[in-house]
Structure formats: structure tokens, C-alpha cells
Design a protein around this motif. Structure first.
Motif, PDB file in Angstrom:
ATOM      1  N   UNK A   1      22.672  -3.350  16.707  1.00 33.62           N
ATOM      2  CA  UNK A   1      21.320  -2.875  16.397  1.00 33.62           C
ATOM      3  C   UNK A   1      21.361  -2.183  15.030  1.00 33.62           C
ATOM      4  N   UNK A   2      20.573  -2.699  14.128  1.00 29.50           N
ATOM      5  CA  UNK A   2      20.394  -2.080  12.806  1.00 29.50           C
ATOM      6  C   UNK A   2      19.034  -1.400  12.852  1.00 29.50           C
ATOM      7  N   UNK A   3      19.004  -0.063  12.759  1.00 31.74           N
ATOM      8  CA  UNK A   3      17.739   0.636  12.948  1.00 31.74           C
ATOM      9  C   UNK A   3      17.545   1.784  11.954  1.00 31.74           C
ATOM     10  N   UNK A   4      16.286   1.939  11.558  1.00 29.38           N
ATOM     11  CA  UNK A   4      15.894   3.111  10.781  1.00 29.38           C
ATOM     12  C   UNK A   4      15.865   4.306  11.746  1.00 29.38           C
ATOM     13  N   UNK A   5      16.063   5.508  11.213  1.00 29.48           N
ATOM     14  CA  UNK A   5      16.014   6.690  12.078  1.00 29.48           C
ATOM     15  C   UNK A   5      14.580   7.157  12.267  1.00 29.48           C
ATOM     16  N   UNK A   6      13.823   7.283  11.158  1.00 33.44           N
ATOM     17  CA  UNK A   6      12.445   7.774  11.248  1.00 33.44           C
ATOM     18  C   UNK A   6      11.485   6.602  11.471  1.00 33.44           C
ATOM     19  N   UNK A   7      10.908   6.520  12.714  1.00 27.54           N
ATOM     20  CA  UNK A   7       9.915   5.486  13.029  1.00 27.54           C
ATOM     21  C   UNK A   7       8.874   6.081  13.963  1.00 27.54           C
ATOM     22  N   UNK A   8       7.631   5.563  13.935  1.00 25.43           N
ATOM     23  CA  UNK A   8       6.593   6.069  14.851  1.00 25.43           C
ATOM     24  C   UNK A   8       6.873   5.643  16.298  1.00 25.43           C
ATOM     25  N   UNK A   9       6.191   6.335  17.208  1.00 27.90           N
ATOM     26  CA  UNK A   9       6.249   6.075  18.668  1.00 27.90           C
ATOM     27  C   UNK A   9       7.627   6.363  19.257  1.00 27.90           C
ATOM     28  N   UNK A  10       8.670   5.769  18.754  1.00 30.44           N
ATOM     29  CA  UNK A  10      10.036   6.061  19.201  1.00 30.44           C
ATOM     30  C   UNK A  10      10.954   5.932  18.006  1.00 30.44           C
ATOM     31  N   UNK A  11      11.660   7.013  17.661  1.00 28.88           N
ATOM     32  CA  UNK A  11      12.531   6.961  16.480  1.00 28.88           C
ATOM     33  C   UNK A  11      13.867   6.302  16.818  1.00 28.88           C
ATOM     34  N   UNK A  12      14.688   6.150  15.774  1.00 30.01           N
ATOM     35  CA  UNK A  12      15.965   5.458  15.921  1.00 30.01           C
ATOM     36  C   UNK A  12      16.950   6.168  16.843  1.00 30.01           C
ATOM     37  N   UNK A  13      16.913   7.520  16.853  1.00 24.23           N
ATOM     38  CA  UNK A  13      17.827   8.268  17.718  1.00 24.23           C
ATOM     39  C   UNK A  13      17.475   8.029  19.195  1.00 24.23           C
ATOM     40  N   UNK A  14      16.166   8.082  19.523  1.00 29.66           N
ATOM     41  CA  UNK A  14      15.736   7.816  20.897  1.00 29.66           C
ATOM     42  C   UNK A  14      16.073   6.377  21.303  1.00 29.66           C
ATOM     43  N   UNK A  15      15.831   5.456  20.374  1.00 30.42           N
ATOM     44  CA  UNK A  15      16.149   4.047  20.637  1.00 30.42           C
ATOM     45  C   UNK A  15      17.637   3.878  20.931  1.00 30.42           C
ATOM     46  N   UNK A  16      18.479   4.474  20.079  1.00 30.73           N
ATOM     47  CA  UNK A  16      19.927   4.353  20.246  1.00 30.73           C
ATOM     48  C   UNK A  16      20.388   4.983  21.567  1.00 30.73           C
ATOM     49  N   UNK A  17      19.778   6.134  21.897  1.00 27.25           N
ATOM     50  CA  UNK A  17      20.130   6.806  23.159  1.00 27.25           C
ATOM     51  C   UNK A  17      19.826   5.903  24.357  1.00 27.25           C
ATOM     52  N   UNK A  18      18.652   5.278  24.318  1.00 27.36           N
ATOM     53  CA  UNK A  18      18.259   4.368  25.398  1.00 27.36           C
ATOM     54  C   UNK A  18      19.201   3.165  25.468  1.00 27.36           C
ATOM     55  N   UNK A  19      19.473   2.552  24.327  1.00 25.83           N
ATOM     56  CA  UNK A  19      20.323   1.354  24.307  1.00 25.83           C
ATOM     57  C   UNK A  19      21.763   1.668  24.698  1.00 25.83           C
ATOM     58  N   UNK A  20      22.258   2.819  24.248  1.00 22.76           N
ATOM     59  CA  UNK A  20      23.628   3.204  24.574  1.00 22.76           C
ATOM     60  C   UNK A  20      23.808   3.358  26.088  1.00 22.76           C
ATOM     61  N   UNK A  21      22.757   3.878  26.750  1.00 18.84           N
ATOM     62  CA  UNK A  21      22.813   4.073  28.201  1.00 18.84           C
ATOM     63  C   UNK A  21      22.776   2.729  28.938  1.00 18.84           C
ATOM     64  N   UNK A  22      21.951   1.811  28.446  1.00 17.92           N
ATOM     65  CA  UNK A  22      21.773   0.542  29.146  1.00 17.92           C
ATOM     66  C   UNK A  22      22.759  -0.530  28.698  1.00 17.92           C
ATOM     67  N   UNK A  23      23.110  -0.515  27.407  1.00 18.30           N
ATOM     68  CA  UNK A  23      24.041  -1.514  26.862  1.00 18.30           C
ATOM     69  C   UNK A  23      25.171  -0.789  26.145  1.00 18.30           C
ATOM     70  N   UNK A  24      26.130  -0.251  26.878  1.00 21.91           N
ATOM     71  CA  UNK A  24      27.161   0.623  26.288  1.00 21.91           C
ATOM     72  C   UNK A  24      28.020  -0.050  25.220  1.00 21.91           C
ATOM     73  N   UNK A  25      28.119  -1.382  25.229  1.00 27.70           N
ATOM     74  CA  UNK A  25      28.955  -2.072  24.242  1.00 27.70           C
ATOM     75  C   UNK A  25      28.198  -2.414  22.967  1.00 27.70           C
ATOM     76  N   UNK A  26      26.902  -2.137  22.938  1.00 31.30           N
ATOM     77  CA  UNK A  26      26.084  -2.451  21.770  1.00 31.30           C
ATOM     78  C   UNK A  26      26.494  -1.560  20.581  1.00 31.30           C
ATOM     79  N   UNK A  27      26.660  -2.158  19.391  1.00 36.26           N
ATOM     80  CA  UNK A  27      27.047  -1.413  18.191  1.00 36.26           C
ATOM     81  C   UNK A  27      25.795  -1.024  17.385  1.00 36.26           C
ATOM     82  N   UNK A  28      25.774   0.205  16.888  1.00 35.90           N
ATOM     83  CA  UNK A  28      24.580   0.730  16.216  1.00 35.90           C
ATOM     84  C   UNK A  28      24.900   1.091  14.768  1.00 35.90           C
TER      85      UNK A  28
END
Length: 524
Positions: free
Chosen positions: A51-78
Motif C-alpha cells: 500500500x502506497x498512501x499519503x498520510x493527510x487525506x479526508x474522511x480517513x487519513x493514511x495512519x488510520x488506513x494503515x492501522x486498519x490494514x495492518x490488523x486485517x492484512x498483517x503481511x501487507x507492506x506500507x
């Protein structure tokens, strides 16, 4: 390699997408999202590797996105991108184990290097997972082969012990053990399903165990004593019923049999053999039954079922009289009696019901009714019975055919013609042994003219009376020839032939062999 790209700024997103040769990096699939919330929704189906993501984004920022993905897809690289170089974001990126953190404005070469690092880590992890899977498969294979060796006997105990120890299996081969055998009928079992079921059934079981799929339908499970937990009947019963509960979730029909507990693993073949014998008894039980070694039910009536001397005569007479209710009662009685004699050979039981099927088929054909589909060359009645795994299944198959026969007669109607033809057949069956039996005798008995008699019989059965009498005599002759004590001349006499040569001629015309040849073939 799949990459999810989350960036709210359209121009930045398009610029990065066009500036990088994704295929050369090894990215085969690329999906874009305008913010973290959309990225979460896409990830459900896409399941990205990176996952290539910006940190500052509306509705859900990159940190929240990464936190969610890390919990559900632990092998995903950010890989994070941001124009904000404050420490809080940097700490969050570190805590989420981000592969890299690229500052804006984006340097494409720096970003490509960050993506290469992420890809390299993904590939390395995939190699490790593949190696782990191979190792697990090898360990599983060795254990399953050992489980099969134990039932074959003649194995090198020391060598087997070393092989098992090498894959982390520790159990004394000099301590008591026992085998549980399962027959899985429907649906067809697979190794993956069996692995899942065994592991589920033995959750909390502290003793060592081995298992293997023996063939397409049978699974063997060996339980071993440990220093802390010896093998006892109570534990064996518990495992058997836990296994039954687990199997019911996947299989519609199965049977389980436990063998006897043997003093050492060297004698596990004895436990397996006793389990095989017990599993045979499941034929006389309901589907999904559990047969334990110390069950005494089968030992009370261990003698074989003896076929009553008049059984087939009664069956044939009831058919001729079209007394289908009596036939049904007869079949119910036979099935109930066999249930009480589980020591009976299964093949003998199947042969008995096969004879019932043949009698019904023969009777049906005599009335121009097709009971079994013989479009194929296979022996359809025998095939139907052979494929049955339980006594009640055979009973159901036969009674279904009886119902079909009864329905055919019901559809044909119960008029005078059907009643008259049945009376004619009953008379023939009673008098077939009389050598002077004639159409006139039957006509006199029926109190109708010979021409009318012949007409209604032909219409009902498709045969002439003479043809029917001859065929019935030949069938009776076959039955008698199977009894080796009777001379051919005696057989001829008992089926209505004074002249032995004439009998032999008719018999050969009917069967393609002489009476003596037929008898010899029956003795093979």
C-alpha cells in the motif's frame, strides 16, 4: 505483486502513476483510491501486497488506513508519503512497521527505491512461506506414511522411531496404543478436510496421535500412550464420539469403529484388524454410527442369519398373487432378522437381496413390465445392491422397486384381464410339474374357451401359455440343478418332463448349454 495507491490529490496521483514503470518494478496490478475510506473498501476484494498512501487525506487519513490494514492484512507492506515531517507522524509510521517514509515533494527515484524495498521484502516472505509450507507438507507426509506402516506390520521399529522423532513426533513405541478406523461415504473426502476434522476432534487431547487417509473412503487414526496419559477405554470412547461430531459437520454418511487397545505399538496391526472387523458391523447399523471394541451387542447374536427354507417359495407365490403387502411384510421381517445377526457375511446378505431383485425382475418381465433399466450392459440389480453401504439402504432399494412394481399394476388397472392372467399363472405354478399339463387343462380350470384364454394371457404377458410354462420349468430346473445331489433325469421329472433327452434339448435351447454343463458352471 498487487499495489493499492491512496492519494487525495488528483495531480499528484496521476503524476506518480505516469512516472513509474510499474511492470519493470514487478507490480502486476495497480488500483487507485482517493482517500483512506475508499482504500479500505477496495482492499476487501483486492487484498494488496503493498500500500502506497499519503498520510493527510479526508474522511480517513493514511495512519488510520494503515492501522486498519495492518490488523486485517498483517503481511501487507506500507509505504507512506507526506509533506508533513513532524515527529508524531514519523512515530506512527515506525509503530506501524512501514517499509519507508517518502517526503513530498516526491522524488520519483527515491519513491522507486522505497517500492523496490517493499517488493523485496514481500518476495522474501513469500519464499519463507513457501519453504515453510514444503516443510509442513514433508512432515505431514512422513507422519502419514508412518501411520500406514503401522497397520502393515513388518516395519523396522528403530528406523520408524527415528523418522518420527525427526519430524517432532515423540511417543514411546513400547507403550499401549489403539487404532480408530473411519469409513467416509458421502461426500468424497479430501486430505485438507480430513486434516481439519482430525485436528478439530482432537483439540484438548494431550496424547500423541497419527492419522492418514488409507484410500478414497477410509481414514486411520492411531492414539498413543504418553508418560502422563495412558490410553484407556474412557479416553478412546471420548475421542471416537468427538470424531463423530466433527465428521457430521462435513459428511452425510460415515461409520467409525475403534479397535482394541494393544500393549505396544508393535502390535498396532492387531488393533487395526479388530477395528476392520468392527467396521464391518456398521453395515447392520444406522449411518454415522460409532462401533466400540467393548460393545457386546454383536457378540450376543454373532451366528450367521439362516435363510428360511420356504422363503423364496413364499416370495414367488406372493408375487404371482400380486400380494405386494405380503411381500413388503416379508422383506421387513427378513431385514429385522438380519439386523439381529451382525455376524452374517455382508456378501451373503447382498446375494440374498439380489435374489429378491431377480425374482421381482423375472415376475415383472412376465407381465411386460420393465423394472430395471438394462440399457447398459451392467448387471443393474446387482450394481444397485453392491453400491449400498448399509443394510437399511439395501432394504430401501428393494422396497422402492417393489413400490414401482405395485404402481405399474395400479396404473394398468385391476380389471378382469389382470385378475384372470394372475389366476392362470397361479394355476401354472401349481401344476407345472405335471408332464401332461395342457392349455385345455388351464382352460377347463378357468372355465373359458381356449381361444379366449390364449388371447387374454398373451395380451397381459406378451407370451403364449406354452412359452410361459416352458420358461417357468427351465427356471425351476436351474434351481434344482444347483443341488448337486439330484440326477439330471430326476430334475427333468420334477419339472414336468418324462423324457430326459427331450428335457436336455429344451434346456439347451433355453440356456445355450446342457444341464450337466450348467451344473458344472454353478459349481465354479
Amino acid at each position: 505483486m498487487k499495489l493499492l495507491f491512496a492519494e487525495d490529490e488528483k495531480f499528484t496521483r496521476e503524476g506518480i502513476r505516469k512516472s513509474i514503470a510499474w511492470g519493470e518494478l514487478g507490480i502486476t496490478e495497480l488500483v487507485e483510491a482517493v482517500d483512506g475510506l475508499e482504500a479500505v473498501a477496495i482492499a476487501e476484494q483486492f487484498q494488496p501486497d503493498i500500500v502506497l498512501t499519503d498520510i493527510r487525506m479526508p474522511r480517513m487519513d493514511g495512519i488510520e488506513l494503515a492501522t486498519h490494514l495492518r490488523r486485517k492484512y498483517p503481511l501487507c507492506k506500507i509505504v507512506f508519503m507526506s509533506g508533513y515531517a513532524d515527529k508524531d507522524y514519523l512515530k506512527a509510521a515506525i509503530s506501524l512497521k512501514a517499509v519507508s517514509y517518502v517526503e513530498k515533494p516526491i522524488d520519483i527515484e527515491e519513491l522507486e527505491e522505497a517500492l523496490r524495498s517493499a517488493i523485496a521484502i514481500c518476495l522474501e516472505e513469500q519464499r519463507h512461506l513457501a519453504n515453510d509450507a514444503v516443510a509442513r507438507d514433508n512432515k505431514s507426509y512422513i507422519k502419514q506414511e508412518a501411520a500406514l506402516q503401522l497397520i502393515r506390520g513388518g516395519f523396522d521399529e528403530e528406523l520408524l522411531g527415528k523418522r518420527l522423532l525427526a519430524v517432532g513426533f515423540e511417543a514411546s513405541l513400547h507403550a499401549p496404543a489403539v487404532t480408530i478406523l473411519s469409513k467416509l461415504i458421502t461426500p468424497q473426502p479430501t486430505k485438507e478436510i480430513i486434516n481439519s476434522i482430525i485436528e478439530s476432534a482432537l483439540t484438548g487431547f494431550e496424547n500423541p496421535y497419527l492419522y492418514a487417509l488409507k484410500d478414497d473412503n477410509h481414514v486411520i487414526l492411531h492414539l498413543f500412550s504418553s508418560g502422563k496419559e495412558p490410553i484407556e477405554n474412557s479416553g478412546l470412547h471420548h475421542v471416537s464420539y468427538e470424531l463423530s461430531s466433527a465428521l457430521k459437520k462435513e459428511f452425510h454418511s460415515f461409520s467409525i469403529a475403534a479397535g482394541k487397545i494393544v500393549p505396544t505399538v508393535k502390535r498396532l496391526q492387531e488393533s487395526y484388524t479388530s477395528a476392520v472387523i468392527r467396521l464391518q458391523e456398521s453395515f447392520f447399523h444406522k449411518p454415522c454410527s460409532v462401533i466400540l471394541h467393548d460393545s457386546h451387542g454383536s457378540e450376543v447374536h454373532s451366528e450367521h442369519y439362516q435363510v428360511p427354507a420356504e422363503l423364496f417359495n413364499r416370495f414367488q407365490e406372493s408375487l404371482v398373487e400380486e400380494n405386494f403387502e405380503e411381500i413388503s411384510r416379508l422383506l421387513n421381517t427378513v431385514t429385522a432378522d438380519i439386523h439381529q445377526h451382525p455376524g452374517t457375511l455382508i456378501v451373503s446378505v447382498k446375494e440374498l437381496y439380489y435374489r429378491f431383485a431377480l425374482e421381482m425382475d423375472k415376475f415383472a418381465r412376465s407381465r411386460n413390465i420393465i423394472l430395471f433399466d438394462v440399457s447398459e450392459e451392467n448387471n443393474v440389480p446387482w450394481k444397485l445392491i453392491l453400491e449400498c453401504h448399509f443394510l437399511d439402504d439395501i432394504h430401501r432399494v428393494i422396497t422402492q422397486k417393489l413400490d414401482e412394481l405395485k404402481q405399474s399394476f395400479r396404473e394398468r388397472g385391476n380389471g378382469t384381464m389382470s385378475s384372470a392372467s394372475s389366476r392362470i399363472i397361479r394355476y401354472i405354478h401349481l401344476h407345472f410339474a405335471e408332464d401332461n399339463l395342457s392349455v385345455q387343462d388351464v382352460s377347463d380350470h378357468m372355465q373359458m374357451t381356449a381361444s379366449h384364454l390364449i388371447s387374454i394371457f398373451k395380451e397381459a404377458t406378451g407370451k403364449t401359455i406354452k412359452q410361459y410354462v416352458t420358461e417357468y420349468r427351465m427356471e425351476k430346473a436351474k434351481d434344482l440343478l444347483r443341488n448337486n445331489r439330484l440326477k439330471v433325469l430326476d430334475v427333468a421329472s420334477q419339472v414336468g418332463f418324462k423324457d430326459g433327452e427331450h428335457f436336455a434339448k429344451i434346456f439347451r435351447k433355453s440356456t445355450g448349454m446342457t444341464p450337466s454343463e450348467y451344473r458344472e458352471r454353478c459349481q465354479l
